[in-house]
Enzyme design. Sequence first.
Site, PDB file in Angstrom:
ATOM      1  N   HIS A   1       0.825  -1.204   0.000  1.00  0.00           N
ATOM      2  CA  HIS A   1       0.000   0.000   0.000  1.00  0.00           C
ATOM      3  C   HIS A   1       0.862   1.257   0.000  1.00  0.00           C
ATOM      4  CE1 HIS A   1      -3.107  -2.698   2.224  1.00  0.00           C
ATOM      5  NE2 HIS A   1      -3.190  -2.856   0.911  1.00  0.00           N
TER       6      HIS A   1
ATOM      7  N   LYS B   1       4.199   6.070   8.178  1.00  0.00           N
ATOM      8  CA  LYS B   1       3.691   5.108   9.156  1.00  0.00           C
ATOM      9  C   LYS B   1       4.807   4.672  10.092  1.00  0.00           C
ATOM     10  CE  LYS B   1       0.554   3.071   5.771  1.00  0.00           C
ATOM     11  NZ  LYS B   1       0.329   1.935   4.888  1.00  0.00           N
TER      12      LYS B   1
ATOM     13  N   TYR C   1      -0.471   0.792  13.726  1.00  0.00           N
ATOM     14  CA  TYR C   1       0.210   1.747  12.853  1.00  0.00           C
ATOM     15  C   TYR C   1      -0.080   3.151  13.377  1.00  0.00           C
ATOM     16  CZ  TYR C   1      -1.383  -1.753   9.284  1.00  0.00           C
ATOM     17  OH  TYR C   1      -1.723  -2.865   8.568  1.00  0.00           O
TER      18      TYR C   1
ATOM     19  N   ASP D   1      -6.302  -6.113  -2.723  1.00  0.00           N
ATOM     20  CA  ASP D   1      -4.879  -6.395  -2.940  1.00  0.00           C
ATOM     21  C   ASP D   1      -4.671  -7.385  -4.081  1.00  0.00           C
ATOM     22  OD1 ASP D   1      -4.175  -4.613  -0.946  1.00  0.00           O
ATOM     23  OD2 ASP D   1      -3.853  -6.158   0.572  1.00  0.00           O
TER      24      ASP D   1
END
Length: 192
Positions: A56, A66, A126, A163
């Site tokens: 991603h 992140k 995250y 995905d």
Amino acid sequence: MDPLGIDGAWCHTPRIHADPRGSFLEAYRAAELPRPFGLAQVNCSVSHAGVLRGVHFADVPPSQAKYVMCVSGAILDVVVDIRVGSPTFGRWEAVTLDDETRRGVFVAEGLGHAFMALSEQATVVYLCSEPYSPGREHGIHPLDPALGIEWPAGVEPLLSERDAKSPSLEEALAAGLLPDYQRCQEFYATLH
């Protein structure tokens, strides 16, 4: 923070203070990051063994930096340099994150991120610099042979529909979806 082999990615292995009661550690300390990191959102995902999330990334600017930690279980965390023009374009680096070492990985804006759950269940937290914005979010197929990410052998990866339908690195490049390295560097400079 220890730099990884991809500019914009670092690994933090905290000092764990243990005694008969258990342990304590500083999982994240803003002052120790190589550059400022504004906290806008905290995400938590729980995955079963073999779940593969990513690769991603988000449009730059503002993208989404992140700081990733596995608070329960274990994952193989992967950073992919997808910045067009980067000296390490197409390169990936993997770090095992788990509830024993308590390592965390910082992923700068413009880099791709993915992970696979290695334990029966893995809980990943995250810290994100920007909130999720579906219109700016993209993906690259994590099993793209051109990337050649070495996922654990003998594990059948379980991908989301999104995905599984993500383009290859080459297709994302041809579609103009990938961030530009120079533009990322200019954006990073505004964060100091």
